[in-house]
Scaffold this motif. Structure first.
Motif, short mmCIF file in Angstrom:
data_model
loop_
_atom_site.label_atom_id
_atom_site.label_comp_id
_atom_site.label_asym_id
_atom_site.label_seq_id
_atom_site.Cartn_x
_atom_site.Cartn_y
_atom_site.Cartn_z
N GLY A 104 -6.14 12.50 0.60
CA GLY A 104 -4.65 12.10 0.16
C GLY A 104 -5.42 12.93 -1.67
N ARG A 105 -4.53 13.77 -2.21
CA ARG A 105 -4.91 14.68 -3.20
C ARG A 105 -4.21 14.84 -4.14
NH1 ARG A 105 -4.43 20.17 -2.31
NH2 ARG A 105 -5.37 20.69 -0.37
N GLY A 106 -4.31 15.09 -4.92
CA GLY A 106 -3.39 15.06 -6.43
C GLY A 106 -2.25 14.46 -6.59
N SER A 107 -1.19 14.76 -6.82
CA SER A 107 0.20 13.41 -7.47
C SER A 107 0.32 12.52 -6.43
CB SER A 107 1.08 13.93 -8.57
OG SER A 107 1.80 15.25 -6.95
N ALA A 108 -0.07 12.75 -5.11
CA ALA A 108 1.13 11.82 -4.36
C ALA A 108 -0.26 10.67 -3.86
CB ALA A 108 1.01 13.06 -2.85
N ALA A 109 -1.04 11.00 -4.34
CA ALA A 109 -2.65 9.84 -4.93
C ALA A 109 -1.99 8.81 -4.78
CB ALA A 109 -3.78 10.25 -4.96
N GLY A 110 -0.78 8.78 -6.22
CA GLY A 110 -0.05 8.59 -7.01
C GLY A 110 0.95 7.15 -6.37
N SER A 111 1.09 7.55 -5.44
CA SER A 111 2.55 6.57 -4.48
C SER A 111 1.86 5.75 -3.99
CB SER A 111 3.12 7.90 -4.04
OG SER A 111 4.29 7.20 -3.03
N LEU A 112 2.50 4.48 -4.62
CA LEU A 112 1.85 3.32 -3.60
C LEU A 112 2.99 3.44 -1.90
CD1 LEU A 112 0.96 0.77 -2.84
CD2 LEU A 112 2.40 -0.56 -4.09
N VAL A 113 3.71 3.71 -2.26
CA VAL A 113 4.42 3.67 -1.09
C VAL A 113 4.06 4.97 0.29
CG1 VAL A 113 6.73 4.91 0.63
CG2 VAL A 113 7.03 3.47 -1.95
N LEU A 114 3.11 5.98 -0.65
CA LEU A 114 2.57 6.99 0.73
C LEU A 114 1.33 6.04 0.99
CD1 LEU A 114 2.58 10.53 -0.99
CD2 LEU A 114 4.00 9.47 1.24
N TYR A 115 0.49 5.17 -0.05
CA TYR A 115 -0.37 4.43 1.25
C TYR A 115 -0.17 3.44 1.81
CZ TYR A 115 -4.03 1.23 0.31
OH TYR A 115 -5.03 -0.44 0.90
N LEU A 116 0.85 2.77 1.66
CA LEU A 116 1.22 1.90 2.45
C LEU A 116 1.92 2.20 4.01
CD1 LEU A 116 3.27 -0.23 0.14
CD2 LEU A 116 1.21 -1.04 0.95
N ILE A 117 1.95 3.72 3.65
CA ILE A 117 2.28 3.91 5.41
C ILE A 117 2.01 4.27 6.05
CG2 ILE A 117 5.21 4.16 4.68
CD1 ILE A 117 5.18 7.00 4.08
N GLY A 118 0.69 5.32 5.20
CA GLY A 118 0.10 5.92 5.70
C GLY A 118 -0.46 7.33 5.60
N VAL A 119 0.67 7.85 5.07
CA VAL A 119 0.23 8.87 4.30
C VAL A 119 -0.83 9.58 3.42
CG1 VAL A 119 1.31 11.15 3.12
CG2 VAL A 119 2.74 9.70 4.37
N THR A 120 -1.06 8.60 2.40
CA THR A 120 -2.53 8.93 1.80
C THR A 120 -3.36 7.64 2.41
OG1 THR A 120 -1.34 7.95 -0.36
CG2 THR A 120 -1.31 9.96 0.56
N LYS A 121 -4.75 7.71 1.65
CA LYS A 121 -5.69 5.89 2.25
C LYS A 121 -6.27 6.11 0.83
CE LYS A 121 -6.27 8.35 6.56
NZ LYS A 121 -6.58 9.72 5.92
N ILE A 122 -5.75 6.02 -0.54
CA ILE A 122 -5.83 5.93 -1.53
C ILE A 122 -4.95 4.91 -2.33
CG2 ILE A 122 -6.13 6.77 -4.27
CD1 ILE A 122 -7.45 9.53 -2.56
N ASP A 123 -5.45 3.83 -2.74
CA ASP A 123 -4.72 2.83 -3.54
C ASP A 123 -4.33 2.49 -5.24
OD1 ASP A 123 -3.63 0.09 -4.66
OD2 ASP A 123 -5.06 -1.17 -3.35
N PRO A 124 -3.07 3.53 -5.63
CA PRO A 124 -3.75 3.83 -6.95
C PRO A 124 -2.74 2.58 -7.40
CG PRO A 124 -1.01 3.61 -5.15
CD PRO A 124 -2.28 3.03 -4.45
N ILE A 125 -2.74 1.83 -7.45
CA ILE A 125 -3.21 -0.01 -8.06
C ILE A 125 -4.01 0.01 -8.89
CG2 ILE A 125 -2.57 -1.99 -8.14
CD1 ILE A 125 0.02 -1.81 -6.69
N LYS A 126 -5.15 0.14 -6.50
CA LYS A 126 -6.72 -0.28 -7.62
C LYS A 126 -7.10 0.52 -8.35
CE LYS A 126 -11.04 -0.71 -4.83
NZ LYS A 126 -12.25 -0.72 -3.43
N TYR A 127 -6.59 1.99 -8.24
CA TYR A 127 -7.69 3.15 -9.60
C TYR A 127 -6.66 3.20 -10.45
CZ TYR A 127 -10.72 3.67 -5.14
OH TYR A 127 -11.62 3.23 -4.64
#
Length: 228
Positions: A108-131
């Protein structure tokens, strides 16, 4: 000429005022995987996906788990309010196809990496809260603009959320074929075409070839007329 143009007056308002987001039909298999009825709304389906992600990622065991639940609730409410739920599910469906078929995808890259929903459903692999990433860079109620026309909701295309998905080049055509088969006649390929002026070409080459100083490069580009 004016008489000729008047013939087209009735078509002045035929262009859609914005983008109409897709409506996604979820496969029965996915309802079965979540043990929910196929009458479940897409908003509730997305919420169930998030809850499954929370369990799968072990978030319930974290000390700051409350922060995740609060953030997920906030994001889901905004996505539902702005009509982005089906767009999120569209991307999830594509990434799910990749995962099922062992097709490598990016984190995942760009602004989408800031979405927790996308992280939870597997679209991205970056934890926005952690970072400490901001959801508002991805979707913001203050920027999104809804337009109602003839009972249809449109969104300002320039303000839409954007999800960049990186997919293995070797399997790219297979993913495209899947999308085209699922949405026949409703897909298109787009590209970004970059051009360089003569001055910029010299500058770029000067950075790479010969190790010339910026002063030397500027002296050369100054000789090139601005029209080029």
């Amino acid at each position: 000429m004016s008489k000729f143009l008047k013939q087209f007056k009735k078509y002045d308002d035929c262009t859609p005022p914005g983008v109409q987001l897709p409506q996604i039909k979820i496969k029965q298999q996915h309802y079965d995987d979540l043990s929910i009825p196929n009458t479940t709304s897409n908003c509730d389906f997305l919420e169930k996906l998030c809850l499954r992600g929370i369990k799968h990622l072990g978030i319930s065991q974290l000390e700051n788990k409350k922060e995740y639940f609060v953030r997920a609730k906030m994001e889901l409410e905004i996505l539902a309010e702005l009509g982005f739920v089906d767009y999120i599910l569209l991307n999830w469906d594509i990434l799910d196809f990749c995962n099922v078929n062992s097709i490598p995808t990016g984190p995942g890259r760009g602004s989408a990496a800031g979405s927790l929903v996308l992280y939870l459903i597997g679209v991205t692999k970056i934890d926005p809260i952690k970072y400490d990433l901001f959801f508002e860079r991805f979707v913001s109620k203050s920027r999104a603009k809804k337009i109602e026309k003839d009972g249809i909701t449109y969104l300002d295309g320039s303000l839409l959320a954007d999800i960049d998905n990186d997919i293995s080049y070797e399997h790219r055509q297979g993913v495209i074929s899947y999308i085209e088969s699922k949405y026949p006649g409703r897909t298109a390929k787009i590209l970004t075409l970059n051009t360089l002026s003569s001055k910029l070409c010299i500058r770029e080459c000067g950075k790479i070839v010969g190790g010339h100083s910026e002063t030397d490069i500027n002296a050369i580009t100054a000789l090139i007329p601005k029209t080029f």
